[in-house]
Design a protein around this motif. Sequence first.
Motif, PDB file in Angstrom:
ATOM      1  N   ILE A 230       0.897  -1.042  -0.156  1.00 37.04           N
ATOM      2  CA  ILE A 230       0.147  -0.016  -0.047  1.00 37.04           C
ATOM      3  C   ILE A 230       1.055   1.186   0.110  1.00 37.04           C
ATOM      4  N   GLU A 231       0.776   2.132  -0.925  1.00 40.74           N
ATOM      5  CA  GLU A 231       1.361   3.296  -0.889  1.00 40.74           C
ATOM      6  C   GLU A 231       1.545   4.076   0.129  1.00 40.74           C
ATOM      7  N   GLY A 232       2.655   4.301   0.636  1.00 40.93           N
ATOM      8  CA  GLY A 232       2.736   5.427   1.922  1.00 40.93           C
ATOM      9  C   GLY A 232       3.006   4.441   3.013  1.00 40.93           C
ATOM     10  N   VAL A 233       2.586   3.058   3.210  1.00 43.49           N
ATOM     11  CA  VAL A 233       2.454   2.058   4.425  1.00 43.49           C
ATOM     12  C   VAL A 233       3.865   1.330   4.138  1.00 43.49           C
ATOM     13  N   GLU A 234       4.383   0.919   2.906  1.00 41.75           N
ATOM     14  CA  GLU A 234       5.281  -0.014   2.725  1.00 41.75           C
ATOM     15  C   GLU A 234       5.687   0.335   0.975  1.00 41.75           C
ATOM     16  N   PRO A 390      10.314   9.691   2.727  1.00 39.99           N
ATOM     17  CA  PRO A 390       8.939  10.242   1.891  1.00 39.99           C
ATOM     18  C   PRO A 390       8.060   9.314   1.538  1.00 39.99           C
ATOM     19  N   ALA A 391       8.592   8.003   1.162  1.00 37.69           N
ATOM     20  CA  ALA A 391       7.884   6.801   0.693  1.00 37.69           C
ATOM     21  C   ALA A 391       7.253   5.918   1.791  1.00 37.69           C
ATOM     22  N   LEU A 392       7.463   6.472   2.963  1.00 36.45           N
ATOM     23  CA  LEU A 392       6.966   5.933   4.196  1.00 36.45           C
ATOM     24  C   LEU A 392       6.320   6.940   5.095  1.00 36.45           C
ATOM     25  N   SER A 393       5.108   6.964   5.004  1.00 36.08           N
ATOM     26  CA  SER A 393       4.534   8.457   5.569  1.00 36.08           C
ATOM     27  C   SER A 393       3.244   8.069   6.516  1.00 36.08           C
TER      28      SER A 393
END
Length: 522
Positions: A230-234, A390-393
């Motif tokens: 999932i984008e932002g989670v992993e 930034p990719a993990l927010s």
Amino acid sequence: MAWAPLPPADICERALNARDPRFDGIFFVGITSTRVYCRPTCPARVSYTHRRRFFDSAASAERAGFRPCLRCRPELAPGRAPMDAVPRLARVAADRIGAGALNGRTVADLARDLGVSERHLRRAVEHEIGVSPLDLAQTHRLLLARRLLGDTLLSVTRVAYASGFQSLRRFNAAFREQYRMAPSAIRRAARAHGGEKVALEEDAPLCLSLSYRAPLAWDALLAFLRRDAIEGVEIVDGRLYGRTIHVAGSSGFVVVEDAAVRPDDWGADVPLRAPATLARRPAHTHANSVNVAVSQSLVPVLMPLLARLRQLFDLDAEPTVIDAHLTQGGLGALVAKRPGVRIPGTIDGFDVALRAILRGRARAGRGKASSDPARRVAWALGEPLETGIPALSRLAPSATRVADAGSARLEALGIPRRRAAAAVAVARLVADGTLRLERGSDVAATRRALTEIAGVTDQGATTIVMRALYWPDALSTTDRALQRAAGVSTARELRARAERWRPWRAYAAMHLWLEEEARSRR
């Protein structure tokens, strides 16, 4: 961690003489002349046969009065995979104790969680594992402490609390009683064997390694996790994996790489490299391990975190045994392509359940990220998290937040009514403790509870059981992709063919899924 019977002495002797890595973590050897116990792969010179005693666990060796070897470091050995031969109660209790269930809690508390009396739990664990629940918990704490003392520059106080001790005084007393030396002596010994460690910035991630039994199909595992992300989670970037995590009240991130991966394999632009998450390798690492960078905010919950990471990457599997069995079951060509395939587990069981329900039969990783229903729910209900990457927010939504949001909120996010209702129903069962989506839970009862909820498919329930409950024999015979990959056309045919793959049908399913995915890209 769960235990299978100790191999016969002659097999242990041959494995020890050959330093066979396939038996690493399967047994330990105690040397009666030195009262030290080692892994079967220890590079130190072995003793005479009559001075060896074999044990099925580190806890058993320490109960018999042996101390861990400073050279091979038994605390770094891989764990054990689930075995049907071990009674479920002892296996579940051992798993939870290994993840810190008795840190700050009593055996009575654990017994209450498992629905048995304290006396019955004590007898079951002692009968099957050979040590009491408290002794087992103490061994886990002390071995983790030894590891942190040897591999990090954490203060002794932080090591004590990160290892599950409730006070520095109790930690020092337990350490001296068990090992007849002060904690600082372990750190001095580690420097003598491995040299000085370089101090990092105060907020720099802690770097550790987690061992596994080779081979490990790392790229195949990452391919599955990339598709599921999932984008932002992993994120899976190159051959690195990273994700945000919330465990026992603490939030942060981890970044993981296979130790066998060369820096050249990362690519030119790897977002997970900032902020220098893996700039320093763990002090003690080898080819058969993954390197893990853990944010400082997660140090207080290291014990449950490391247990969940081992499950996420299925690091306790015995791949040579599984691969040989599947080869005999007619999957030799697939095994030859991808030796060491693992079952992707999970950090949080509800997270897997939510994704499976929201996505239905649709495959993640296809099309635009904005069209992924799991992504929409995560960004609406998951808490934001500052990681410096930034990719993990964002954190994955918790069961409580989804339950409180209700199905109407999910429908407003574009989730079909039936799936929204199913997601909220599961969230409420998990939030109130009725449904436990974790390793050791009853597989049949969990699967039955899931399929009784309208909107949870057979395929979805099987995926949840496989990943959240870490069940190696999970298989959805109604999965059309599996049927195509297996060369059959009905669930009945797949069920009949899969009998040859028991008790590792989930590994067979992974091989079939990966092959079908490869075909679809041609």
